[in-house]
Design an enzyme around this catalytic site. Structure first.
Site, short mmCIF file in Angstrom:
data_model
loop_
_atom_site.label_atom_id
_atom_site.label_comp_id
_atom_site.label_asym_id
_atom_site.label_seq_id
_atom_site.Cartn_x
_atom_site.Cartn_y
_atom_site.Cartn_z
CG ASP A 77 -90.80 -55.54 7.40
OD1 ASP A 77 -89.68 -55.04 7.61
OD2 ASP A 77 -91.81 -54.87 7.13
CD GLU A 180 -84.89 -51.95 5.06
OE1 GLU A 180 -84.96 -52.08 3.83
OE2 GLU A 180 -85.80 -51.46 5.76
#
Ligand code: ZN
Length: 387
Positions: A77, A180
């Site tokens: 992330d 992402e």
């Protein structure tokens, strides 16, 4: 099976302690959502002192113990640079979230025209005009004029190029992965028109992305419900949903999804199952809820340290808690339901783990059944809203 998820609906369970996955499994079973059991940012790894490999190993151990044989993912992330990639790739992560926020020019909305001209020198204007100024048909996400297009190019151009370069680097290292792009931590909200610009430029650059996380209007603070006008967010999300529907190739991603109970119904209303949600801190807060009841002495020390460290530790987070406003006379367990106390405990997790880490983990291991059931109850509240 650890695998890319692509367009299936999915939910991220960040676990800063490495003990929460059994509770996450209990909560997600039967919901139809694909879980991301390992999800940690570089920032979190720094604060928890864990490596990408340890985070993934902890999740994998719990997955195997529980006999979870359905797909699950592992999310690296908020990656910021190409140097962040190798440890996550080597460990076997399947989902890579790039945060190009440092390359977003937040002042672009207010630059005088001359500065915009200076900053867009060398751009291929014929191509940009063909892409964004030819059509006069009003779209639900709005329409550029030459000036607003220049502002979008200045604001997001470098961030898009940076994201594309990380995608290409990953593509050289891995065959198949979720990618992402997240701009959720930028200062200014992402308008639907800017969302369209980002998605379109990424697509034109050949970036195959699974999800995109805009910065929505209002405040998505850590571990507490949405702060802002829900009706305005509803209308804004309708415009963003028109953009994702236009492309049809990626999911919307909501970061800081912990405890956003008033927002989840809007996600389902606008995106149905084309969504990804990330949570992290709320699992740590459920660990503290467990300790508040079973180990009040330890909890009191964590709370005292939190009050001491809050001023400094809050720096890289979007939070507004005020220690003066914590209701007085609350029991340890009641602190976990107080807005201000939740945020203070949330952002000081790194300090707490540095000072009390082994003690916290040993205490939770002793009371694991209660921790698991607290997690199950708390996440069911989240997941039931996404049906
Ligand atoms: Zn985020």
């Amino acid at each position: 099976m650890l695998t890319p998820i692509f367009l299936s609906p999915s939910f991220g369970f960040g676990d800063r302690l490495g003990l929460a996955t059994p509770g996450h499994i209990a909560a997600v079973r039967g919901t139809g959502l694909v879980p991301v059991f390992a999800q940690q940012s570089v920032r979190e790894n720094t604060r928890t002192g864990r490596t990408p490999q340890q985070v993934l190993d902890d999740a994998r151990r719990a997955v195997e113990a529980a006999g979870w044989d359905a797909p699950w993912g592992a999310d690296a992330d908020h990656l910021k640079t190409v140097d962040d990639l190798p440890p996550f790739v080597d460990a076997g992560y399947t989902f890579f979230t790039v945060d190009p926020g440092e390359h977003v020019d937040n002042a672009a909305d207010t630059y005088p025209f001359s500065v915009l001209q200076e900053k867009t020198k060398g751009q291929d204007w014929d191509q940009l005009e063909a892409r964004y100024l030819k059509s006069t048909r009003e779209q639900p996400w709005g329409q550029f004029d030459p000036e607003s297009l220049m502002r979008a190019v200045v604001k997001y151009g470098r961030a898009i190029a940076h994201s594309a370069s990380l995608f290409n680097r990953l593509g050289a290292m891995k065959d198949s992965f979720d990618f992402e792009v997240s701009v959720d931590e930028t200062d200014a909200p992402t308008s639907a028109l800017e969302h369209y610009f980002i998605a379109n430029e990424l697509t034109q650059a050949g970036v195959k992305f699974t999800s995109l996380a805009p910065r929505f209007i209002g405040s998505f603070e850590k571990g507490v419900d949405y702060i802002g006008d829900v009706a305005a967010l509803d209308a804004e999300m309708a415009r963003h949903a028109a953009v994702t529907q236009h492309f049809g190739t990626y999911k919307i991603s909501l970061h800081s999804g912990s405890d956003k109970f008033s927002v989840y119904p809007l996600l389902v209303k606008h995106w149905g199952s084309r969504l990804h949600v990330k949570t992290a801190g709320t699992s740590y807060l459920e660990a503290l809820r467990t300790l508040a009841v079973t180990e009040p002495d330890l909890f009191e020390r964590i709370w005292a340290l939190g009050l001491e460290r809050y001023g400094e530790d809050r720096a890289t987070y979007h939070v507004s808690a005020d220690p003066q406003k914590v209701a007085s006379g609350l029991s340890p367990a009641a602190l976990l339901d107080d807005f201000h106390a939740r945020e203070i405990l949330h952002v000081t997790f790194g300090s707490a783990l540095m000072r009390f880490g082994p003690e916290i983990k040993a205490a939770l291991a002793k009371h694991l059944d209660l921790y698991i059931s607290n997690l199950q109850v708390h996440f069911r509240k989240h997941l039931d809203l996404l049906k």
